[in-house]
Design an enzyme around this catalytic site. Structure first.
Site, short mmCIF file in Angstrom:
data_model
loop_
_atom_site.label_atom_id
_atom_site.label_comp_id
_atom_site.label_asym_id
_atom_site.label_seq_id
_atom_site.Cartn_x
_atom_site.Cartn_y
_atom_site.Cartn_z
N CYS A 242 -7.88 20.90 -2.73
CA CYS A 242 -7.77 21.52 -1.33
C CYS A 242 -6.46 20.89 -0.60
CB CYS A 242 -9.05 21.21 -0.51
SG CYS A 242 -10.67 21.37 -1.17
N ASP A 243 -6.54 19.75 -0.58
CA ASP A 243 -5.29 18.83 0.37
C ASP A 243 -4.11 18.33 -0.54
OD1 ASP A 243 -7.27 19.49 2.33
OD2 ASP A 243 -8.23 17.56 1.85
N CYS B 197 -11.01 15.97 -1.56
CA CYS B 197 -10.80 17.34 -2.74
C CYS B 197 -9.38 17.37 -2.86
CB CYS B 197 -11.23 18.37 -1.78
SG CYS B 197 -11.05 19.85 -2.74
#
Ligand code: NAP
Length: 288
Positions: free
Chosen positions: A120-121, A117
């Site tokens: 997300c990261d 992701c």
């Protein structure tokens, strides 16, 4: 959630079971620009609006994973870890999950340099070197997102043509920090507690190493249907065999969204499935 909106508008009692949070995979999309009405909206904002709409219409949400469905004919029971819910019709809209590369140390390196992701990261890799694997829209959009953060983004694809949108490919080609690695697959993850490099093998069999801080895997998705495999027919790839009307081979069980056999898996087609599945479920309930 679209199915819930349609069913509530037909005055049916609706329970939506969500395993984690509402919205499914769209919440990881930073910018949606292919859904009618709004030119730009984040996936999270979009999902939140739909959630609020369904709730305002009276749909009840419970955050628990459906682990089984027991088909008792005109009465179905949906089973979670802590509860059992009875109803007349069930719409399975469980979507899909990230496909893994299938490399030996992939799982232990997840969160230690391997991610599925980018939104997300990605922030962990500001100013660093990363690679994205894949050639679909997710990989292209992830690479574009990371190009704003990372020093260098390698885009590793097993062919020399992309499956994703040409517009995004062009945007990536205009970025100097994006390096295309064509006709190549990641064949090993090299790590010293965390990922330090990947081994890449091209179509001719030539092996090379790319040193990097992060690897973003975006090689497609696999349907989340295994809990229901005994209940409804699946196709060879594991998707629920249901057509445009979202009916499965089990009366009263419907499938909507990315987990059913279909050729276009998009936000707009998932929402359309919700409408079809709810309409068919309402018809089915009326026929009981
Ligand atoms: P996808 O379209 O299925 O693409 C998966 C990519 O990964 C393909 O390029 C495939 O290569 C490659 N691949 C598969 N297995 C691999 C492996 N083991 N090793 C290396 N490469 C592998 O998946 P997606 O990008 O996640 O997209 C899923 C669906 O969501 C698509 O319908 C997509 O259009 C949609 N989506 C839409 C948007 C948008 O409209 N904004 C954004 C994201 C996703 P090949 O090409 O060689 O098969």
């Amino acid at each position: 959630m679209t199915a819930a909106i349609y069913a509530r508008r037909a005055s049916k009692s609706v329970l939506v079971l969500e395993a984690l949070t509402y919205g499914g995979q769209i919440i990881n999309t930073p910018d949606i620009e292919n859904y009618p009405v709004t030119a730009h909206i984040s996936g999270f904002e979009f999902a939140t609006k739909v959630y609020e709409q369904a709730q305002a219409l009276g749909a009840e949400f419970v955050f628990a994973k459906a682990v089984d469905i027991i088909d008792g004919g005109s009465e179905k029971t949906v089973v979670t870890a802590d509860n059992r819910y009875t109803c007349k019709a069930v719409i399975i809209a469980t979507g899909s999950q990230n496909r893994k590369l299938g490399l030996p140390n992939e799982e232990e390196l997840t969160g230690r340099g391997v991610s599925y992701c980018a939104t997300c990261d990605g922030a962990f890799y500001r100013g660093k070197t990363v690679a994205v694997v894949g050639g679909g829209n997710t990989a292209l959009e992830d690479a574009l997102y990371l190009a704003d953060l990372a020093k260098t983004v390698y885009l590793i694809h097993r062919r020399d043509e992309f499956r994703g949108d040409e517009k995004t490919v062009s945007a990536l080609k205009a970025r100097e920090t994006v390096k295309f690695v064509y006709n190549s697959t990641v064949t090993a993850l090299i790590a010293d507690k965390k990922l330090t490099a990947v081994e890449v093998t091209d179509k001719s069999g030539s092996v090379s190493t790319i040193e990097l801080d992060g690897l973003f895997v975006a090689v497609g998705r696999v349907p989340e249907n295994m809990n229901f495999a005994k209940l409804v027919k699946l196709d060879e790839a594991g998707y629920i065999a249901a057509g445009e009307d979202c009916r499965t081979d089990t009366p009263g069980i419907f499938a909507a969204g990315d987990n059913r056999t279909k050729s276009v898996r998009q936000l707009v087609t998932a929402a359309a499935d919700g409408a079809s599945a709810a309409t068919e479920a309402i018809r089915y309930i009326s026929s009981l």
